[in-house]
Design a protein around this motif. Sequence first.
Motif, mmCIF file in Angstrom:
data_model
loop_
_atom_site.group_PDB
_atom_site.id
_atom_site.type_symbol
_atom_site.label_atom_id
_atom_site.label_comp_id
_atom_site.label_asym_id
_atom_site.label_seq_id
_atom_site.Cartn_x
_atom_site.Cartn_y
_atom_site.Cartn_z
ATOM 1 N N GLY A 60 10.155 0.044 4.350
ATOM 2 C CA GLY A 60 10.333 0.841 3.139
ATOM 3 C C GLY A 60 9.176 0.714 2.161
ATOM 4 O O GLY A 60 8.264 -0.111 2.325
ATOM 5 N N ALA A 61 9.236 1.561 1.137
ATOM 6 C CA ALA A 61 8.198 1.555 0.098
ATOM 7 C C ALA A 61 8.579 0.587 -1.010
ATOM 8 O O ALA A 61 9.763 0.406 -1.307
ATOM 9 N N ASN A 62 7.587 0.016 -1.637
ATOM 10 C CA ASN A 62 7.836 -0.689 -2.885
ATOM 11 C C ASN A 62 8.198 0.332 -3.946
ATOM 12 O O ASN A 62 7.747 1.487 -3.887
ATOM 13 N N PHE A 63 9.006 -0.089 -4.890
ATOM 14 C CA PHE A 63 9.525 0.872 -5.877
ATOM 15 C C PHE A 63 9.533 0.269 -7.271
ATOM 16 O O PHE A 63 9.832 -0.919 -7.443
ATOM 17 N N PHE A 64 9.191 1.093 -8.227
ATOM 18 C CA PHE A 64 9.385 0.770 -9.642
ATOM 19 C C PHE A 64 9.961 1.997 -10.330
ATOM 20 O O PHE A 64 9.587 3.127 -10.003
ATOM 21 N N LYS A 121 0.823 -1.216 0.000
ATOM 22 C CA LYS A 121 0.000 0.000 0.000
ATOM 23 C C LYS A 121 0.854 1.262 0.000
ATOM 24 O O LYS A 121 0.331 2.379 0.044
ATOM 25 N N ILE A 122 2.167 1.089 -0.012
ATOM 26 C CA ILE A 122 3.067 2.235 0.020
ATOM 27 C C ILE A 122 4.003 2.119 -1.180
ATOM 28 O O ILE A 122 4.837 1.211 -1.232
ATOM 29 N N TRP A 123 3.895 3.060 -2.120
ATOM 30 C CA TRP A 123 4.651 2.948 -3.380
ATOM 31 C C TRP A 123 5.406 4.220 -3.724
ATOM 32 O O TRP A 123 4.918 5.323 -3.506
ATOM 33 N N PHE A 124 6.562 4.011 -4.281
ATOM 34 C CA PHE A 124 7.355 5.109 -4.823
ATOM 35 C C PHE A 124 7.636 4.783 -6.287
ATOM 36 O O PHE A 124 8.235 3.753 -6.592
ATOM 37 N N VAL A 125 7.159 5.643 -7.171
ATOM 38 C CA VAL A 125 7.359 5.427 -8.603
ATOM 39 C C VAL A 125 8.398 6.437 -9.071
ATOM 40 O O VAL A 125 8.142 7.643 -9.094
ATOM 41 N N GLY A 126 9.570 5.935 -9.425
ATOM 42 C CA GLY A 126 10.657 6.812 -9.855
ATOM 43 C C GLY A 126 10.662 6.959 -11.360
ATOM 44 O O GLY A 126 10.172 6.083 -12.082
ATOM 45 N N ASN A 127 11.219 8.054 -11.823
ATOM 46 C CA ASN A 127 11.259 8.280 -13.275
ATOM 47 C C ASN A 127 12.547 7.747 -13.873
ATOM 48 O O ASN A 127 12.862 8.037 -15.019
ATOM 49 N N GLY A 128 13.296 6.989 -13.104
ATOM 50 C CA GLY A 128 14.536 6.415 -13.613
ATOM 51 C C GLY A 128 15.328 5.829 -12.469
ATOM 52 O O GLY A 128 14.867 5.825 -11.316
ATOM 53 N N ILE A 129 16.510 5.320 -12.799
ATOM 54 C CA ILE A 129 17.343 4.748 -11.739
ATOM 55 C C ILE A 129 18.600 5.583 -11.521
ATOM 56 O O ILE A 129 19.466 5.210 -10.738
ATOM 57 N N GLY A 130 18.694 6.717 -12.229
ATOM 58 C CA GLY A 130 19.840 7.610 -12.026
ATOM 59 C C GLY A 130 19.600 8.552 -10.857
ATOM 60 O O GLY A 130 18.528 8.559 -10.247
ATOM 61 N N ASN A 131 20.618 9.357 -10.569
ATOM 62 C CA ASN A 131 20.524 10.385 -9.519
ATOM 63 C C ASN A 131 20.074 9.841 -8.162
ATOM 64 O O ASN A 131 19.383 10.518 -7.405
ATOM 65 N N SER A 132 20.420 8.611 -7.894
ATOM 66 C CA SER A 132 20.136 7.977 -6.591
ATOM 67 C C SER A 132 18.651 7.822 -6.295
ATOM 68 O O SER A 132 18.275 7.549 -5.153
ATOM 69 N N VAL A 133 17.789 7.994 -7.283
ATOM 70 C CA VAL A 133 16.346 7.906 -7.045
ATOM 71 C C VAL A 133 15.928 6.575 -6.398
ATOM 72 O O VAL A 133 15.133 6.576 -5.454
ATOM 73 N N PRO A 134 16.481 5.417 -6.847
ATOM 74 C CA PRO A 134 16.035 4.158 -6.209
ATOM 75 C C PRO A 134 16.416 4.048 -4.732
ATOM 76 O O PRO A 134 15.901 3.179 -4.037
ATOM 77 N N LEU A 135 17.304 4.919 -4.277
ATOM 78 C CA LEU A 135 17.722 4.832 -2.872
ATOM 79 C C LEU A 135 16.712 5.462 -1.923
ATOM 80 O O LEU A 135 16.810 5.323 -0.707
ATOM 81 N N LEU A 136 15.738 6.180 -2.481
ATOM 82 C CA LEU A 136 14.874 7.003 -1.638
ATOM 83 C C LEU A 136 13.723 6.244 -0.977
ATOM 84 O O LEU A 136 12.946 6.841 -0.244
ATOM 85 N N ASN A 137 13.593 4.945 -1.222
ATOM 86 C CA ASN A 137 12.401 4.262 -0.695
ATOM 87 C C ASN A 137 12.504 3.851 0.775
ATOM 88 O O ASN A 137 11.531 3.398 1.345
ATOM 89 N N TYR A 138 13.661 4.005 1.371
ATOM 90 C CA TYR A 138 13.774 3.841 2.834
ATOM 91 C C TYR A 138 15.103 4.405 3.293
ATOM 92 O O TYR A 138 16.009 4.622 2.488
ATOM 93 N N SER A 139 15.173 4.636 4.594
ATOM 94 C CA SER A 139 16.383 5.247 5.154
ATOM 95 C C SER A 139 17.284 4.196 5.775
ATOM 96 O O SER A 139 16.945 3.010 5.833
ATOM 97 N N ASN A 140 18.402 4.656 6.263
ATOM 98 C CA ASN A 140 19.332 3.801 6.994
ATOM 99 C C ASN A 140 19.187 3.977 8.497
ATOM 100 O O ASN A 140 19.997 3.472 9.251
ATOM 101 N N TYR A 141 18.158 4.716 8.909
ATOM 102 C CA TYR A 141 18.078 5.056 10.327
ATOM 103 C C TYR A 141 17.743 3.818 11.173
ATOM 104 O O TYR A 141 16.832 3.050 10.838
#
Lengths: 166, 445
Positions: free
Chosen positions: B193-197, B165-185
């Motif tokens: 984390g969020a599911n990602f495509f 139920k939690i999604w992050f749709v990125g416009n690409g895999i550059g610029n570290s975008v795929p890293l944004l779906n969860y933190s290291n905290y």
Amino acid sequence: MVKSLSVRTILLVFSAMLLLPASCKKEDDTYQVNSELILPASAFKTKLKTDQQYVAILHANLFQQALSANELYDIAQCIESIGDKEVAREVVISNFMNKPGVQIPTDSAMHADIDKFIVETYERFLVREPSEAEITYFKNFILSDPNVTPELVYFSFALSNEYLFY
Amino acid sequence: MDRRKFLNNTAKIAAGTIIAPYILPSGRLFAQTGSQLAEHVVYVLFAGGVRQQESVLQRYLDDSQGLPYGGNIMYNTFSGAAPTQKIVYGTGAGGPNPIPAILSQTLEAQGTVFKEVSSSTAGHYGGLNALLQGNTANTQGLKSKPVYPTIFEYLRKHGGFPASKIWFVGNGIGNSVPLLNYSNYAGYGPQYGANFFAPTFTFGDDGVDYLSNAKVYHPEDQLSPMYQMKYFLDNSFKSVGNSLPLLNNTEEEKQEIKLFIKEMFDKTSAGTIDFPPVADNGDLQTIGYACELMKWFKPALTVVNMSNVDGCHSDFTGYLKNLHRADHGLGHIWDCIQSIPEMAGNTIMIAMPECGRNLEPNSIKDANQWYAYDHSDTNARRVFGVMVGPGVPVGLQLGSEQTPIGLTTDGVPTIAEILGGPALKNQVLGSGFLAPGSESWFDRV
């Protein structure tokens, strides 16, 4: 009065029983042998494979030949584009399984010598020999379920956590 | 101890034993549902560095190229007359044909516009992190996971939302975008984390080559024994090394994701993806797949990232085209939401750029001899925000250049309030991880 006394008595007896094991200390029976932490061979695989390493090794294990650099780069990008890496790996594996040239033993070859098949599968994917417990588990599992094919066994190994480490 | 006390205590222990398994990891007994403002949020990270001048201020070429042609090129977002001359942002050779508005009523007219929001950074990755983690940590590096928890993790850990139920749709895999779906905290991380495509990759040419021909296995006869063997291997494996970053999708959720992937390849092949009427750039194609994803999963939170506008570093004409298209995509998303029965009337959409662009141009000229703009000065820290949906004040405009209202870090507590009510909002605000001064937009209005 009588009731409260009997409850108190029971509690006292119960407390005394709890103290019993603590009151005597078992003698050290190691007889001058150093205590060592024994871990299975797989425990020393501590480094996580990158997506590229995973795909390259997977392709080599399934097809017995190397993947081209371009294909390796493209597939790693596909994996990166999916958040759930387990799902991504599963999709990549099932695509490989659908391609011609996958080197998988036949069902009859597996059943002809199950022990040999299990040992070779462990060596092929996990680069180690299985323990007796592992051989027994897989042997029983293969014999008990007619749906289990060498392809499914290979799939499970390629998807296992141990396969992600080296 | 008398009998009454004994029975009383026994009953309490029994009740505790029964309830304990249902306590969420956060310590909350039930997920927040009753006090939600809406059941769905669509959060659009818009769209790669947008100047105030060409967007909310509607100056077109007037404040950038020294040409006296103002006007609104974001037909779906803002109300205002379009430019009448020097039209370059549309379709066709030279872009003379503007893309008609999708929405009959602009988002500005349907909701609330924060006309002057302060961005905490002039950079993309820092800006995206501010939008998603509610902070711009000084220690946040490029090519590294967010250092503070993201809104995805707050929702999953404290709100009890499942992964699908939690999604992050990125416009690409550059610029570290795929890293944004969860933190290291510590205490948060991948399990929340969020599911990602990144759909243009997953369902693009490479995806077709390597993902689209997946063998279909029978769920009970084949996948079930395969998973049993995998779990045996996993249980036998005791690594003393790194743990695996797993999103904790359940088996059913993973199966749904695989079915969705298959469906997308089928639809892509058949040409039936719900793309916007014009889909001639990566952002618009991403939006098409994001719409399909919303139809399939009906997520509580869908975050969509766009970035084509960033071509403004060297091509101002391209920037205008992509800004016009980003607005077109935003209109399409809102239109799509209204077409999904479970989401129509029950979804709040928020759109906000991660950063703006400079006041002064760089020295690069495009084919029209127009100057390009980077993002590094104070003007690049000026952005706008749009919020629309149930419970959002209609036709409200807040802030001005002289009196900015809102921060880009406000997105996190705002979404927390929408999906988790005041309790989740206060928990997020009280976490100590948000930038000072961050507030829910509902508190700002």
